[in-house]
Design a protein around this motif. Structure first.
Motif, mmCIF file in Angstrom:
data_model
loop_
_atom_site.group_PDB
_atom_site.id
_atom_site.type_symbol
_atom_site.label_atom_id
_atom_site.label_comp_id
_atom_site.label_asym_id
_atom_site.label_seq_id
_atom_site.Cartn_x
_atom_site.Cartn_y
_atom_site.Cartn_z
ATOM 1 N N LEU A 182 0.831 -1.208 0.000
ATOM 2 C CA LEU A 182 0.000 0.000 0.000
ATOM 3 C C LEU A 182 0.864 1.255 0.000
ATOM 4 O O LEU A 182 0.578 2.222 -0.702
ATOM 5 N N ALA A 183 1.933 1.227 0.791
ATOM 6 C CA ALA A 183 2.837 2.377 0.839
ATOM 7 C C ALA A 183 3.528 2.587 -0.509
ATOM 8 O O ALA A 183 3.699 3.732 -0.961
ATOM 9 N N SER A 184 3.893 1.490 -1.152
ATOM 10 C CA SER A 184 4.647 1.596 -2.406
ATOM 11 C C SER A 184 3.810 2.160 -3.546
ATOM 12 O O SER A 184 4.353 2.787 -4.465
ATOM 13 N N VAL A 185 2.483 1.948 -3.507
ATOM 14 C CA VAL A 185 1.635 2.442 -4.598
ATOM 15 C C VAL A 185 0.972 3.768 -4.240
ATOM 16 O O VAL A 185 0.188 4.313 -5.026
ATOM 17 N N GLY A 186 1.284 4.307 -3.071
ATOM 18 C CA GLY A 186 0.770 5.604 -2.690
ATOM 19 C C GLY A 186 -0.669 5.604 -2.210
ATOM 20 O O GLY A 186 -1.303 6.659 -2.138
ATOM 21 N N GLU A 187 -1.201 4.437 -1.867
ATOM 22 C CA GLU A 187 -2.564 4.355 -1.331
ATOM 23 C C GLU A 187 -2.523 4.817 0.119
ATOM 24 O O GLU A 187 -1.684 4.361 0.898
ATOM 25 N N ALA A 243 0.570 6.591 10.310
ATOM 26 C CA ALA A 243 -0.885 6.517 10.436
ATOM 27 C C ALA A 243 -1.484 7.900 10.682
ATOM 28 O O ALA A 243 -2.489 8.279 10.065
ATOM 29 N N GLN A 244 -0.863 8.658 11.572
ATOM 30 C CA GLN A 244 -1.364 9.997 11.885
ATOM 31 C C GLN A 244 -1.291 10.909 10.665
ATOM 32 O O GLN A 244 -2.211 11.687 10.400
ATOM 33 N N SER A 245 -0.207 10.807 9.914
ATOM 34 C CA SER A 245 -0.001 11.742 8.796
ATOM 35 C C SER A 245 -0.925 11.471 7.623
ATOM 36 O O SER A 245 -1.265 12.403 6.882
ATOM 37 N N VAL A 246 -1.340 10.218 7.427
ATOM 38 C CA VAL A 246 -2.154 9.901 6.249
ATOM 39 C C VAL A 246 -3.628 9.694 6.577
ATOM 40 O O VAL A 246 -4.458 9.609 5.659
ATOM 41 N N ALA A 247 -3.989 9.611 7.844
ATOM 42 C CA ALA A 247 -5.383 9.361 8.210
ATOM 43 C C ALA A 247 -6.275 10.523 7.790
ATOM 44 O O ALA A 247 -6.016 11.680 8.139
ATOM 45 N N ALA A 248 -7.315 10.212 7.047
ATOM 46 C CA ALA A 248 -8.272 11.244 6.646
ATOM 47 C C ALA A 248 -9.038 11.737 7.866
ATOM 48 O O ALA A 248 -9.276 10.977 8.807
ATOM 49 N N GLU A 249 -9.407 12.994 7.847
ATOM 50 C CA GLU A 249 -10.119 13.574 8.982
ATOM 51 C C GLU A 249 -11.407 12.833 9.291
ATOM 52 O O GLU A 249 -11.809 12.716 10.447
ATOM 53 N N ASP A 250 -12.078 12.326 8.236
ATOM 54 C CA ASP A 250 -13.353 11.638 8.441
ATOM 55 C C ASP A 250 -13.203 10.126 8.590
ATOM 56 O O ASP A 250 -14.196 9.403 8.648
#
Length: 206
Positions: A106-111, A142-149
């Motif tokens: 997931l990290a490698s494909v930018g998801e 996790a904190q940096s990529v987690a969507a607000e919703d």
């Protein structure tokens, strides 16, 4: 698929949820991607019922089907399911191994949407094996990529972080993180998330 996810995460008793989801799967699905997702969810339900061999067979079957269909991100989501199954079975090392390969994909494909939950769960598995520093690095992801919703990811990164922060000597911040996670979880109808956040809250208080 939405009905199955509600059965998995919501308040439906496990045995009843298994029956509901197996009926949906048994009715036949034209979309094999949906079939794979449902198999993985049913596997997690069986794990909640202590039926780990059945759980693993379903989730590995879901992974094989998804790979056959060349569904990269959907295949990676089975790592979350297998991680949860092995966590319930008490095999943290296997849970880490199965989840890590899909987290890295997931990290490698930018998801990023699923990456947040994968990073938080992987951090929990690593933390519970005594590797706090490594876990914190994943929690930063996790904190940096987690969507607000994304309620689940927002609750998870806070709750998993809190006991580590307490051990590092910052009880005030640890308590704040635990309280925030619990507050987020209590706004949902997901008893598993609520229970996990309460356990982490109790760990901080202890």
């Amino acid at each position: 698929v939405n009905l199955v996810m509600f059965a998995l995460c919501g308040p439906t008793p496990v045995v009843e949820a298994i029956a509901q989801c197996e009926a949906i799967l048994g009715a036949g699905l034209p979309d094999r991607i949906d079939q794979s997702a449902i198999m993985c969810s049913i596997g997690q339900l069986h794990a909640m019922n202590g039926e780990f061999q059945t759980a693993r067979a379903l989730c590995y079957g879901a992974r094989a089907l998804s790979r056959e269909l060349r569904q990269g991100v959907h295949t990676a989501l089975t790592g979350l399911g297998l991680g949860q199954i092995e966590l319930l079975a008490g095999d943290l090392a296997t849970a880490e191994r199965e989840l890590r390969q899909d987290y890295e994909f997931l990290a490698s494909v930018g998801e990023t949407y699923y990456l947040a939950s994968a990073a938080a769960l992987l951090a929990r598995l690593i933390r519970d094996q005594g590797r706090d520093t490594e876990a914190l690095e994943l929690l930063k992801v996790a904190q940096s990529v987690a969507a607000e919703d994304d309620v689940q990811a927002q609750a998870e990164w806070r709750s998993v972080s809190a006991p580590i922060v307490a051990r590092l000597g910052d009880p005030a911040r640890a308590l704040s993180l635990a309280e925030q996670a619990n507050s987020i979880a209590q706004q949902t109808e997901e008893p598993i998330m609520q229970g996990n956040c309460l356990v982490e809250f109790a760990s901080v208080l202890r």
